[in-house]
Design a protein around this motif. Structure first.
Motif, PDB file in Angstrom:
ATOM      1  N   LYS A 114       0.841  -1.194   0.000  1.00 34.42           N
ATOM      2  CA  LYS A 114       0.000   0.000   0.000  1.00 34.42           C
ATOM      3  C   LYS A 114       0.881   1.251   0.000  1.00 34.42           C
ATOM      4  O   LYS A 114       2.019   1.208   0.447  1.00 34.42           O
ATOM      5  N   PRO A 115       0.374   2.381  -0.478  1.00 29.35           N
ATOM      6  CA  PRO A 115       1.153   3.632  -0.443  1.00 29.35           C
ATOM      7  C   PRO A 115       1.526   4.011   0.989  1.00 29.35           C
ATOM      8  O   PRO A 115       0.706   3.934   1.902  1.00 29.35           O
ATOM      9  N   GLU A 384      13.011   5.364  -7.840  1.00 27.27           N
ATOM     10  CA  GLU A 384      13.089   5.312  -9.298  1.00 27.27           C
ATOM     11  C   GLU A 384      14.083   4.239  -9.748  1.00 27.27           C
ATOM     12  O   GLU A 384      13.839   3.510 -10.719  1.00 27.27           O
ATOM     13  N   ALA A 387      12.472   0.840  -9.306  1.00 29.73           N
ATOM     14  CA  ALA A 387      11.451   0.614 -10.327  1.00 29.73           C
ATOM     15  C   ALA A 387      12.087   0.325 -11.687  1.00 29.73           C
ATOM     16  O   ALA A 387      11.615  -0.553 -12.429  1.00 29.73           O
ATOM     17  N   ASP A 398       4.029  -4.048 -12.359  1.00 31.68           N
ATOM     18  CA  ASP A 398       3.370  -2.801 -11.984  1.00 31.68           C
ATOM     19  C   ASP A 398       4.161  -2.202 -10.824  1.00 31.68           C
ATOM     20  O   ASP A 398       4.121  -2.702  -9.704  1.00 31.68           O
ATOM     21  N   ALA A 399       4.898  -1.135 -11.108  1.00 32.82           N
ATOM     22  CA  ALA A 399       5.801  -0.563 -10.096  1.00 32.82           C
ATOM     23  C   ALA A 399       5.054  -0.072  -8.872  1.00 32.82           C
ATOM     24  O   ALA A 399       5.604  -0.052  -7.770  1.00 32.82           O
ATOM     25  N   SER A 400       3.803   0.322  -9.015  1.00 36.40           N
ATOM     26  CA  SER A 400       3.062   0.859  -7.878  1.00 36.40           C
ATOM     27  C   SER A 400       2.668  -0.225  -6.877  1.00 36.40           C
ATOM     28  O   SER A 400       2.449   0.071  -5.698  1.00 36.40           O
ATOM     29  N   ARG A 401       2.583  -1.496  -7.306  1.00 35.31           N
ATOM     30  CA  ARG A 401       2.143  -2.570  -6.413  1.00 35.31           C
ATOM     31  C   ARG A 401       3.161  -3.693  -6.267  1.00 35.31           C
ATOM     32  O   ARG A 401       3.108  -4.444  -5.296  1.00 35.31           O
ATOM     33  N   ARG A 408      10.631   3.332   2.935  1.00 32.49           N
ATOM     34  CA  ARG A 408       9.554   4.311   3.075  1.00 32.49           C
ATOM     35  C   ARG A 408       8.657   4.023   4.267  1.00 32.49           C
ATOM     36  O   ARG A 408       7.892   4.883   4.688  1.00 32.49           O
ATOM     37  N   THR A 466      -1.170 -10.416  -5.792  1.00 27.83           N
ATOM     38  CA  THR A 466      -1.207  -9.683  -7.051  1.00 27.83           C
ATOM     39  C   THR A 466      -2.071 -10.416  -8.081  1.00 27.83           C
ATOM     40  O   THR A 466      -2.906  -9.821  -8.757  1.00 27.83           O
TER      41      THR A 466
END
Length: 472
Positions: A114-115, A384, A387, A398-401, A408, A466
């Protein structure tokens, strides 16, 4: 061209012209020379320009040569000999952890997908009294911290000061140790019964099978003094005795110095240390005034002025490895490979080099990773780069998930490598076929690895989160 390079160029021009003018005018005065117009223009204008053009041409030639070397696919830097080494075989049986993102490997893995949102700490402040961003483990209470202090004082036989990061690290480590002890107790083979036989009129008694010894390797917070190691060993041996695991088992404890994870990655690459059980543990905490002041002096602590800084976090992680057996459901590990990228400013070039190191031509038949775990944080270019590496290994990611940024959710210092392996173990159990690892150390460089589960393990696991999300 960046502003810094422009300023360097202007400074170089000024220095060259100043040196030529000062030297030429001094020479003329000492020799009582009266130069003409052509000689003045030649020495004061043309000569400095010739030197500057020569320097510029040499620098451009070196830059083009370096770029050509980086793009060469068959150079030793791009495909080091170490990638030809057979994948290591790890009899990885269990993992446990305590992180800000979750109290179990499954919870932490889901939390990192999650973000992440930085949060201000309730009480921690900087030198000006402003609140700081931090990522503590929520269930860590004052009662648990006091219990650690009391136990250390009891074992030492005296009242001793215990640094906050040590207290927090041990309070997180001991529950992880307890969970892995329970896993070890469940995995130990049955002792079997004593067998008596009569041979040639004599009674012979065969002893039950003796279990393999247990090696416990512990990495405490970086600020821990070696004088604390014997007390921690006594504390951990007491928990072993409470569970009744001392009977028939030989226990050995080793405490490693914190050195940025270098020792851990080297040990992982040669984890076959004979027929023995292995418990690897690591803990760290940056939630202490001393560690926060150190980060602030370095100028890397996240604040309102430095939004791309490090978020101090804490955590503990551990894994249980069984004796090497041919029929065991082992995890295959390619690497970890060390990749040197100090002379490469381009993140795309760094990602290509790491991908070629991890995936040389002879490994193209291996399954593509469907998850990448890194220690990326909020610093510029950190995520970056992770990714770009993930997409270089598998363009369909999918770099976001599917690119997890452990930093972080809070920096873990020397506990980061152990937490990454524990998360990779959980991802394989969840059904991910191959999991890639990217560990970035500012001093030691970068390390990349791939973990793949055995076919039997993959068939026994549930579909990955996923894949489940995509099917819905």
């Amino acid at each position: 061209m960046t502003l810094g390079k422009t300023l360097k160029g202007i400074l170089l021009v000024i220095v060259v012209f100043a040196l030529f003018w000062a030297g030429t005018i001094l020479f003329w005065r000492l020799g009582n020379t009266d130069p003409g117009l052509g000689e003045s223009v030649g020495w004061l204008v043309l000569a400095p320009l010739v030197v500057l053009v020569s320097v510029w041409s040499l620098m451009r030639w070196r830059r083009n040569r370096r770029a050509a070397a980086n793009d060469q696919p068959n150079t030793s830097a791009q495909a080091p000999e170490m990638t030809d080494v057979e994948p290591a075989r790890l009899n990885l049986l269990a993992a446990a952890l305590r992180l800000p993102a979750g109290e179990t490997p499954g919870e932490a893995l889901q939390g990192l997908m999650k973000p992440q949102t930085p949060k201000l700490h309730d009480t921690l402040c900087d030198a000006r009294g402003l609140p700081l961003f931090a990522a503590p483990v929520p269930p860590l209470t004052a009662t648990a911290l006091d219990a650690v202090t009391l136990e250390l004082n009891r074992l030492a036989g005296m009242t001793m000061p215990v640094e906050e990061s040590i207290r927090r690290g041990l309070a997180l480590l001991l529950p992880v140790f307890d969970e892995l002890l329970m896993e070890l107790a469940a995995a130990l083979p049955d002792e079997g019964s004593t067998d008596e036989r009569v041979i040639a009129g004599l009674r012979h008694r065969s002893s039950p099978t003796r279990p393999a010894p247990v090696m416990v390797r512990v990495m405490l917070p970086a600020s821990a003094s070696p004088s604390l190691f014997p007390l921690c060993e006594k504390m951990m041996r007491g928990r072993v005795e409470d569970l009744g695991l001392t009977t028939g088992l030989s226990w050995h404890f080793q405490f490693d110095d914190a050195n940025g994870g270098t020792a851990f990655w080297s040990r992982l690459a040669r984890s076959d240390e004979g027929e023995q059980w292995q418990l690897w543990l690591a803990a760290a905490s940056l939630i202490s005034p001393e560690r926060l002041q150190s980060l602030q002096r370095q100028g890397i602590l996240m604040s309102s002025r430095t939004p791309e800084g490090v978020i101090p976090g804490e955590g503990a992680a551990g894994v249980l490895l069984g004796p090497t057996e041919k029929d065991a459901e082992a995890v295959s590990c390619r690497g970890p490979y060390e990749v040197t990228t100090r002379e490469m400013d381009n993140p795309q070039a760094r990602a290509r080099k790491m991908a070629k190191t991890l995936r040389p031509e002879q490994a193209t038949d291996q399954p593509l990773p469907d998850l990448l775990i890194s220690n990326a944080d909020y610093r510029s270019g950190s995520f970056e780069e992770a990714a770009l590496l993930a997409l270089s290994l598998n363009p369909d990611l999918d770099a976001s998930r599917q690119v997890l940024a452990l930093g972080r959710a809070g920096a873990l210092d020397n506990a980061t490598p152990m937490a990454m392996v524990a998360l990779a173990w959980q991802a394989l159990r969840d059904g991910h076929e191959t999991v890639a690892i990217l560990f970035v150390d500012e001093q030691q460089g970068r390390r990349v690895a791939e973990f793949t589960a055995s076919p039997l393990q993959q068939n026994q696991t549930q579909p990955s989160p996923t894949a489940a999300a995509e099917s819905e």
